[in-house]
Write a protein that holds these residues in place. Structure first.
Motif, PDB file in Angstrom:
ATOM      1  N   GLY A  16       0.802  -1.215   0.000  1.00  9.71           N
ATOM      2  CA  GLY A  16       0.000   0.000   0.000  1.00  9.71           C
ATOM      3  C   GLY A  16       0.839   1.271   0.000  1.00  9.71           C
ATOM      4  N   SER A  17       0.139   2.407   0.090  1.00  9.76           N
ATOM      5  CA  SER A  17       0.798   3.715   0.017  1.00  9.76           C
ATOM      6  C   SER A  17       0.294   4.629   1.129  1.00  9.76           C
ATOM      7  CB  SER A  17       0.512   4.386  -1.326  1.00  9.76           C
ATOM      8  OG  SER A  17       1.031   3.628  -2.389  1.00  9.76           O
ATOM      9  N   LEU A  18       1.149   5.538   1.526  1.00  9.15           N
ATOM     10  CA  LEU A  18       0.801   6.605   2.446  1.00  9.15           C
ATOM     11  C   LEU A  18       1.561   7.855   2.042  1.00  9.15           C
ATOM     12  CD1 LEU A  18       0.924   4.951   6.010  1.00  9.15           C
ATOM     13  CD2 LEU A  18      -1.111   5.836   4.857  1.00  9.15           C
ATOM     14  N   ARG A  19       1.004   8.996   2.401  1.00  6.21           N
ATOM     15  CA  ARG A  19       1.684  10.268   2.182  1.00  6.21           C
ATOM     16  C   ARG A  19       1.793  10.999   3.518  1.00  6.21           C
ATOM     17  NH1 ARG A  19       0.077  15.913  -0.722  1.00  6.21           N
ATOM     18  NH2 ARG A  19       2.079  16.366  -1.724  1.00  6.21           N
ATOM     19  N   LEU A  20       3.016  11.201   3.934  1.00  8.58           N
ATOM     20  CA  LEU A  20       3.269  11.904   5.182  1.00  8.58           C
ATOM     21  C   LEU A  20       3.510  13.385   4.918  1.00  8.58           C
ATOM     22  CD1 LEU A  20       5.746   9.418   6.909  1.00  8.58           C
ATOM     23  CD2 LEU A  20       3.246   9.362   6.835  1.00  8.58           C
ATOM     24  N   SER A  21       3.116  14.205   5.886  1.00 11.57           N
ATOM     25  CA  SER A  21       3.338  15.643   5.804  1.00 11.57           C
ATOM     26  C   SER A  21       4.044  16.125   7.055  1.00 11.57           C
ATOM     27  CB  SER A  21       2.009  16.386   5.673  1.00 11.57           C
ATOM     28  OG  SER A  21       1.316  16.013   4.520  1.00 11.57           O
ATOM     29  N   CYS A  22       4.848  17.156   6.886  1.00 11.59           N
ATOM     30  CA  CYS A  22       5.519  17.773   8.028  1.00 11.59           C
ATOM     31  C   CYS A  22       5.420  19.281   7.856  1.00 11.59           C
ATOM     32  CB  CYS A  22       6.972  17.342   8.093  1.00 11.59           C
ATOM     33  SG  CYS A  22       7.943  18.238   9.328  1.00 11.59           S
ATOM     34  N   ALA A  23       4.758  19.922   8.791  1.00 13.11           N
ATOM     35  CA  ALA A  23       4.608  21.362   8.764  1.00 13.11           C
ATOM     36  C   ALA A  23       5.515  21.984   9.812  1.00 13.11           C
ATOM     37  CB  ALA A  23       3.159  21.739   9.038  1.00 13.11           C
ATOM     38  N   ASN A  76       5.731  25.956   4.002  1.00 15.99           N
ATOM     39  CA  ASN A  76       6.585  25.396   5.062  1.00 15.99           C
ATOM     40  C   ASN A  76       6.242  23.947   5.353  1.00 15.99           C
ATOM     41  OD1 ASN A  76       7.918  27.860   5.426  1.00 15.99           O
ATOM     42  ND2 ASN A  76       6.373  28.570   6.874  1.00 15.99           N
ATOM     43  N   THR A  77       6.091  23.179   4.298  1.00  8.03           N
ATOM     44  CA  THR A  77       5.683  21.783   4.432  1.00  8.03           C
ATOM     45  C   THR A  77       6.574  20.883   3.590  1.00  8.03           C
ATOM     46  OG1 THR A  77       3.386  22.485   4.767  1.00  8.03           O
ATOM     47  CG2 THR A  77       3.763  20.166   4.252  1.00  8.03           C
ATOM     48  N   VAL A  78       6.951  19.756   4.152  1.00  8.01           N
ATOM     49  CA  VAL A  78       7.694  18.743   3.420  1.00  8.01           C
ATOM     50  C   VAL A  78       6.878  17.451   3.457  1.00  8.01           C
ATOM     51  CG1 VAL A  78       9.037  18.033   5.437  1.00  8.01           C
ATOM     52  CG2 VAL A  78       9.925  17.603   3.161  1.00  8.01           C
ATOM     53  N   PHE A  79       6.932  16.697   2.375  1.00  9.47           N
ATOM     54  CA  PHE A  79       6.119  15.498   2.214  1.00  9.47           C
ATOM     55  C   PHE A  79       6.997  14.272   1.999  1.00  9.47           C
ATOM     56  CE2 PHE A  79       2.314  17.977   1.808  1.00  9.47           C
ATOM     57  CZ  PHE A  79       2.696  19.131   1.137  1.00  9.47           C
ATOM     58  N   LEU A  80       6.426  13.125   2.297  1.00  8.70           N
ATOM     59  CA  LEU A  80       7.066  11.861   1.964  1.00  8.70           C
ATOM     60  C   LEU A  80       5.998  10.933   1.399  1.00  8.70           C
ATOM     61  CD1 LEU A  80       9.802  10.348   2.053  1.00  8.70           C
ATOM     62  CD2 LEU A  80       8.987   9.253   4.158  1.00  8.70           C
ATOM     63  N   GLN A  81       6.050  10.702   0.110  1.00  6.83           N
ATOM     64  CA  GLN A  81       5.153   9.758  -0.542  1.00  6.83           C
ATOM     65  C   GLN A  81       5.775   8.384  -0.457  1.00  6.83           C
ATOM     66  OE1 GLN A  81       2.040  10.192  -1.987  1.00  6.83           O
ATOM     67  NE2 GLN A  81       2.051   7.955  -2.148  1.00  6.83           N
ATOM     68  N   MET A  82       5.059   7.459   0.147  1.00  8.65           N
ATOM     69  CA  MET A  82       5.588   6.117   0.361  1.00  8.65           C
ATOM     70  C   MET A  82       4.724   5.115  -0.386  1.00  8.65           C
ATOM     71  SD  MET A  82       6.532   6.338   4.421  1.00  8.65           S
ATOM     72  CE  MET A  82       4.823   6.269   4.911  1.00  8.65           C
ATOM     73  N   ASN A  83       5.312   4.437  -1.336  1.00  8.57           N
ATOM     74  CA  ASN A  83       4.609   3.427  -2.128  1.00  8.57           C
ATOM     75  C   ASN A  83       5.231   2.053  -1.900  1.00  8.57           C
ATOM     76  OD1 ASN A  83       3.066   5.514  -3.275  1.00  8.57           O
ATOM     77  ND2 ASN A  83       4.551   5.796  -4.929  1.00  8.57           N
ATOM     78  N   SER A  84       4.517   1.041  -2.292  1.00 15.61           N
ATOM     79  CA  SER A  84       5.008  -0.343  -2.172  1.00 15.61           C
ATOM     80  C   SER A  84       5.541  -0.612  -0.771  1.00 15.61           C
ATOM     81  CB  SER A  84       6.104  -0.614  -3.213  1.00 15.61           C
ATOM     82  OG  SER A  84       5.619  -0.381  -4.523  1.00 15.61           O
ATOM     83  N   LEU A  85       4.765  -0.234   0.208  1.00 13.65           N
ATOM     84  CA  LEU A  85       5.220  -0.354   1.595  1.00 13.65           C
ATOM     85  C   LEU A  85       5.420  -1.804   2.005  1.00 13.65           C
ATOM     86  CD1 LEU A  85       3.080   2.515   3.095  1.00 13.65           C
ATOM     87  CD2 LEU A  85       5.560   2.302   3.325  1.00 13.65           C
ATOM     88  N   LYS A  86       6.417  -1.999   2.862  1.00 14.84           N
ATOM     89  CA  LYS A  86       6.776  -3.323   3.357  1.00 14.84           C
ATOM     90  C   LYS A  86       6.653  -3.346   4.882  1.00 14.84           C
ATOM     91  CE  LYS A  86      10.315  -3.699  -0.268  1.00 14.84           C
ATOM     92  NZ  LYS A  86      11.769  -3.922  -0.530  1.00 14.84           N
ATOM     93  N   PRO A  87       6.489  -4.504   5.462  1.00 10.96           N
ATOM     94  CA  PRO A  87       6.420  -4.566   6.937  1.00 10.96           C
ATOM     95  C   PRO A  87       7.633  -3.928   7.609  1.00 10.96           C
ATOM     96  CG  PRO A  87       5.663  -6.634   6.007  1.00 10.96           C
ATOM     97  CD  PRO A  87       6.185  -5.808   4.858  1.00 10.96           C
ATOM     98  N   GLU A  88       8.790  -4.022   6.982  1.00 11.96           N
ATOM     99  CA  GLU A  88       9.998  -3.435   7.578  1.00 11.96           C
ATOM    100  C   GLU A  88      10.017  -1.909   7.526  1.00 11.96           C
ATOM    101  OE1 GLU A  88       9.844  -5.860   5.239  1.00 11.96           O
ATOM    102  OE2 GLU A  88      11.484  -5.652   3.784  1.00 11.96           O
ATOM    103  N   ASP A  89       9.036  -1.304   6.866  1.00 12.09           N
ATOM    104  CA  ASP A  89       8.889   0.158   6.885  1.00 12.09           C
ATOM    105  C   ASP A  89       8.149   0.625   8.134  1.00 12.09           C
ATOM    106  OD1 ASP A  89       8.256  -0.018   3.371  1.00 12.09           O
ATOM    107  OD2 ASP A  89      10.125   0.589   4.344  1.00 12.09           O
ATOM    108  N   THR A  90       7.645  -0.297   8.913  1.00 15.94           N
ATOM    109  CA  THR A  90       6.930   0.061  10.133  1.00 15.94           C
ATOM    110  C   THR A  90       7.856   0.807  11.087  1.00 15.94           C
ATOM    111  OG1 THR A  90       5.398  -1.803   9.976  1.00 15.94           O
ATOM    112  CG2 THR A  90       5.744  -0.863  12.162  1.00 15.94           C
ATOM    113  N   ALA A  91       7.439   2.012  11.478  1.00 16.28           N
ATOM    114  CA  ALA A  91       8.270   2.858  12.330  1.00 16.28           C
ATOM    115  C   ALA A  91       7.510   4.142  12.632  1.00 16.28           C
ATOM    116  CB  ALA A  91       9.584   3.205  11.629  1.00 16.28           C
TER     117      ALA A  91
END
Length: 114
Positions: A16-23, A76-91
């Motif tokens: 799956g995918s998630l998009r993180l944001s940091c303001a 003032n925002t930075v993003f992280l688009q995460m695709n093809s997520l794996k269990p080892e990305d858990t954090a």
């Protein structure tokens, strides 16, 4: 003092995918290299991706080709688009300058599990 607020984490299935944001409460993105970091349970915090003042980006080998870092200086925002997520990305994922120079925010938890 600049404050960082991460959001966008959650529970997602492998692949799956998630998009993180940091303001940031302050104009730090124009003058610093920004980075996304993560810390898995029982492990040290590691740098995942960085984006420079010129929008150039670098990635850890473990996420290269799957994650994309971007930013909007005006917001003032930075993003992280995460695709093809794996269990080892858990954090817990955090943003900060690179090297880290601001007090860490609370982070946002990403859980990859079926």
């Amino acid at each position: 003092q600049v404050q960082l607020a991460e959001s966008g984490g959650g529970l997602v299935q492998p692949g799956g995918s998630l998009r993180l944001s940091c303001a940031a409460a302050g104009s730090i993105f124009n003058y610093n290299i920004m980075g996304w970091y993560r810390q898995a349970l029982g492990k040290e915090r590691e740098l995942v991706a960085t984006i420079g003042q010129d929008f150039s980006s670098k990635y850890a080998d473990s996420v290269k080709g799957r994650f994309t870092i971007s930013k909007e200086n005006a917001k003032n925002t930075v993003f992280l688009q995460m695709n093809s997520l794996k269990p080892e990305d858990t954090a817990v994922y955090y943003c900060n300058t690179n090297p880290a120079s601001i007090s860490w925010g609370h982070g946002t938890l990403v859980t990859v599990s079926s």
